[in-house]
Design an enzyme around this catalytic site. Structure first.
Site, short mmCIF file in Angstrom:
data_model
loop_
_atom_site.label_atom_id
_atom_site.label_comp_id
_atom_site.label_asym_id
_atom_site.label_seq_id
_atom_site.Cartn_x
_atom_site.Cartn_y
_atom_site.Cartn_z
CD GLU A 1 -1.00 -0.48 3.74
OE1 GLU A 1 -1.48 -1.63 3.78
OE2 GLU A 1 -1.18 0.38 4.62
CE LYS B 1 6.88 5.41 5.75
NZ LYS B 1 6.63 6.78 6.21
CG ASP C 1 5.29 12.84 3.49
OD1 ASP C 1 5.50 12.60 4.70
OD2 ASP C 1 6.02 13.57 2.81
CE1 TYR D 1 -1.07 3.69 10.07
CE2 TYR D 1 -1.36 5.21 8.23
CZ TYR D 1 -0.87 4.92 9.50
OH TYR D 1 -0.17 5.87 10.18
CE LYS E 1 10.73 7.12 4.88
NZ LYS E 1 11.63 8.16 5.25
CB CYS F 1 20.22 45.07 -19.97
SG CYS F 1 20.44 43.59 -20.97
CB CYS G 1 22.74 45.87 -24.13
SG CYS G 1 21.08 46.21 -23.54
CB CYS H 1 16.70 44.49 -21.57
SG CYS H 1 17.69 45.40 -22.76
CB CYS I 1 19.48 43.80 -25.98
SG CYS I 1 20.04 42.75 -24.64
S1 IVH Z 1 1.50 1.18 9.32
C1 IVH Z 1 2.18 -0.96 12.96
N1 IVH Z 1 0.79 2.04 6.99
O1 IVH Z 1 4.58 5.99 8.34
C2 IVH Z 1 2.49 -0.22 11.75
N2 IVH Z 1 2.04 3.50 8.39
O2 IVH Z 1 7.40 5.72 9.02
C3 IVH Z 1 2.17 1.20 11.88
N3 IVH Z 1 2.42 5.71 7.41
O3 IVH Z 1 4.14 6.05 11.81
C4 IVH Z 1 2.28 1.96 10.66
N4 IVH Z 1 1.35 5.36 5.52
O4 IVH Z 1 2.59 7.54 10.33
C5 IVH Z 1 1.44 2.33 8.12
N5 IVH Z 1 0.03 2.71 4.89
C6 IVH Z 1 0.68 2.98 6.03
C7 IVH Z 1 1.27 4.23 6.25
C8 IVH Z 1 1.96 4.45 7.45
C9 IVH Z 1 2.03 6.24 6.24
C10 IVH Z 1 3.24 6.43 8.39
C11 IVH Z 1 2.80 6.24 9.83
C12 IVH Z 1 3.99 5.61 10.51
C13 IVH Z 1 5.12 6.08 9.64
C14 IVH Z 1 6.35 5.22 9.78
#
Ligand code: IVH
Length: 695
Positions: A114, A116, A118, A226, A320, A414, A417, A433, A439
């Site tokens: 899934e 991650k 931000d 999640y 990452k 400029c 020129c 200019c 120029c």
């Molecule tokens: S699971 C027990 N799933 O990433 C596992 N975390 O770097 C708990 N995060 O603290 C985290 N997307 O804030 C999980 N699909 C995802 C996530 C996710 C973002 C964040 C979360 C976690 C941090 C760790």
């Protein structure tokens, strides 16, 4: 690390730095190092502790999560079950190693993959289905009570739906600010004369930690759930328990919580690697920012077998993406004069690799942008390069200043020129200019522009050739370009032979025009046949780019007709409007401009187009945006195809757009279309639309 460094001293140094950066990241202050640089510090600490296990105290940052506790103004609440972090992998190889170890020890596993997200993590406590508390992660054990703010979020239900409701449950998820909302918020900030926010994550964190919940309510924060924390079913059936991670998401969705639509259950390194690559490609067309992917063993019993370290579960891994934001030093700010006389400041930085390419220069647009960004020469700056996007200096790292930085001022003259720079109209953001006739920088830029792909596409005519032609004195501006002769080129060192040579059996003497020079003449000759709109583009009239040029060419069919047209006639053309009409009219009022047109006409450059009556006008009245890479069309040819059939080829998606044609890697435009409910069609459907006029 070299052996001469005392590991204990280095350990202490790293711990101190990491704690300081964590306090900033999770607190109110903006971070002073990039996420990637922070990750590198953590990695070094982990390696050091692996080599010297005696240094790994229980309170080391390798063993803990999130921010150290401090006075925040919110009540502290203890989580019933700890909120964990995730171990990171920074390469596909590290992911593969993790998957292989899993398979070796426990047999092939299904893995939930899934995005991650931000944002920032939150724990929501529901008692008998009613939301009672929302708490930030804090240090993983104790967080801040932000219940009042969480209650304002549309994505977070006050009561859970369905009938499998536990007595108590902690639901974990990520709170984020959708990108579109972030951009809108920043537009508003700038319009109100306030500094914009740094990034969506910081803004989401700030919004959730507002003392005044009406402020939180005004920010459209969203949630993706999640994970589960503490869970007590009470008398309700134990059969409602999910046996897999994917099952947890079904339960969460059943309770009315948003879960990610990008989640996939996959087995095997190959499938998982493909998922990671595809996710990275989609990265910039998603509604929120993501900084990687999370992989979780699907089976909950296997999760239990694997257990956790003090900070992260062993059954999950975060992959990452390579960083898109890095820090570097802004060594200087210089200015450049473009072909329309616009003087643009740009940053010169210590070269740095970001998103796969080395970046040294980045435009700062105009003097107001330099002010708005607040960058000083010598600053450490945040540099961002997202995907294919042009690198951008986001802003300074103010906390890293040491007093040696100095302010930049826009030059008055400029750089090419020396003519005093002016605002063309009062209140213009740009300085220009005004010496466009003489120029040198403007003349060479205009000549090189004529050779560019978007204009007449003359292969040999680039920046270097343009400078050589002007410096040798064979061109004083673009008027004589199409009348150049071999005799002229013989006076240009770049286009003559340095020594005697023989080619294809022909003896040639030093000083003769080189093959490249002859090619330039041939290229210029064939460029004369290019379509009218490209000739119009090549005249470098302000505001008249490819779109306006096409509109003018279609409406008037010849340059003399455009020249004779009144301002009213010009601005009545769809896609032209008053600004462009005014610019065209003024351009033709200048003697030396008319001279360019006359001399090009004498040299045989196309001055009129004939409409191709054989093409049926199947797209009459339709506004179409093409995005991504198409198989059978280039950027230009797809526009040509639309316009020649009577349609309008637009550059951005709005409610007025009839169709968006999405090719491979279609990015934000396709996403915008979906948001606005504009139909997104494939290349094949577009071809059918062209042929039949409907789908
Ligand atoms: S699971 C027990 N799933 O990433 C596992 N975390 O770097 C708990 N995060 O603290 C985290 N997307 O804030 C999980 N699909 C995802 C996530 C996710 C973002 C964040 C979360 C976690 C941090 C760790």
């Amino acid at each position: 690390m070299s052996e001469t460094i005392d590991p204990r001293a280095r350990h202490q140094e790293l711990v101190q730095q990491i704690e300081e950066h964590r306090a900033r990241y999770y607190g109110e202050d903006a971070p002073i190092i990039s996420d990637a640089a922070y990750d590198a510090l953590e990695s070094e600490l982990r390696d050091l502790e692996a080599a010297h296990p005696e240094l790994a105290e229980p309170d080391s940052p390798t063993q803990t999560v999130g921010a150290a506790r401090g006075e925040t103004g919110f009540a502290s609440v203890q989580h019933r079950e700890r909120m964990m972090s995730l171990d990171n992998a920074f390469s596909i190889q590290e992911v593969d190693a993790w998957l292989e170890r899993l398979a070796r020890e426990l047999g092939a596993q299904e893995v939930v993959c899934e995005p991650k997200i931000d944002g920032l993590s939150i724990s929501l406590t529901y008692e008998n289905g009613t939301l009672v508390r929302g708490v930030t992660r804090g240090d993983g054990t104790t967080g801040e009570d932000v219940t009042a703010n969480v209650r304002t979020m549309g994505d977070i239900p006050d009561t859970l739906s369905g009938d499998n409701i536990p007595e108590l449950v902690e639901i974990r998820g990520e709170v984020y600010l959708p990108l579109a909302a972030f951009e809108e918020l920043n537009e508003r900030m700038v319009a109100e004369g306030k500094p914009p926010y740094a990034n969506p994550r910081n803004t989401a964190a700030g919004s959730l930690r507002q003392k005044d919940s009406t402020v939180t309510a005004s920010r459209p924060l969203a949630l993706t759930a999640y994970a589960l924390g503490a869970l007590e079913w009470g008398a309700q059936g134990a059969d409602a328990r999910a046996e897999s991670q994917a099952g947890i998401y079904e339960v969460l969705a059943g309770w009315g919580l948003p879960v990610s639509e990008h989640t996939r259950v996959l087995t095997g390194v190959d499938h998982i690697e493909r998922f990671l690559k595809e996710l990275e490609e989609k990265r910039h067309s998603m509604v929120h920012e993501i900084d990687g992917a999370v992989m979780k063993v699907n089976s909950r019993s296997v999760q239990g077998q694997l257990g956790s370290t003090s900070r992260a579960p062993r059954w999950a891994l975060a992959y990452k993406f390579p960083p898109e934001e890095v820090h570097t030093t802004l060594e200087d700010i210089r200015v450049d004069v473009g072909r329309t006389g616009r003087v643009t400041p740009y940053g010169v930085m210590t070269p740095i690799t970001v998103a796969g390419s080395t970046v040294t220069y980045a435009t700062l647009h105009n003097r107001h942008e330099v002010k708005r960004k607040g960058v000083l020469i010598g600053d450490s700056v945040v540099l961002r390069k997202a995907g294919d996007v042009i690198p951008e200096i986001v802003g300074p790292v103010v906390a890293a200043r040491d007093g040696s930085e100095r302010e930049w001022t826009m030059p008055e003259g400029c750089p090419s020129c020396g003519t005093t720079l002016v605002e063309q109209k009062e209140g213009d953001k740009d300085l220009r200019c005004p010496n466009s006739q003489y120029c040198p920088a403007q003349i060479t830029d205009r000549i090189a522009f004529i050779g560019s792909r978007g204009a007449l596409d003359v292969e040999v005519l680039g920046e270097k050739a343009a400078v050589a032609l002007v410096e040798a004195g064979v061109l004083s501006n673009e008027a004589g370009l199409f009348s150049l002769t071999e005799g002229d080129l013989a006076r240009v060192p770049l286009f003559t032979l340095e020594s005697d040579s023989t080619k294809d059996g022909v003896d040639r003497k030093a000083g003769d025009v080189s093959t490249n020079g002859l090619r330039l003449l041939e290229n210029l000759n064939s460029a004369k046949e290019q379509p009218l709109w490209r000739v119009i583009v090549s005249l470098s009239m302000r505001h008249v780019g490819p779109t306006a040029s096409r509109a003018l060419a279609t409406a008037f069919e010849s340059i003399p007709a455009i020249r004779e047209a009144t301002e009213e006639q010009l601005s009545a053309v769809d896609g032209v409007g008053p600004t462009i009409a005014d610019s065209v009219k003024r351009w033709f009022e200048v003697d030396w401009h008319r001279d360019i047109v006359d001399r090009w006409a004498q040299a045989g450059v196309r001055m009129q187009d004939e409409r191709d009556e054989s093409i049926a006008r199947t797209l009459e009245g339709l506004t179409i945006v093409a995005t991504g890479s198409l198989e059978g069309f280039t950027r230009d040819s797809v526009k040509e195809a639309i316009i020649s059939r009577g349609g309008k080829a637009a550059g951005s998606v709005s409610k007025k757009t009839d169709y968006v044609v999405a090719g491979a890697n279609a990015g934000s435009k396709a996403a915008k279309a979906e948001e606005l409910g504009v139909p997104v069609i494939s290349e094949a459907e577009f071809v059918r639309l062209m042929a039949e006029g409907s789908l």
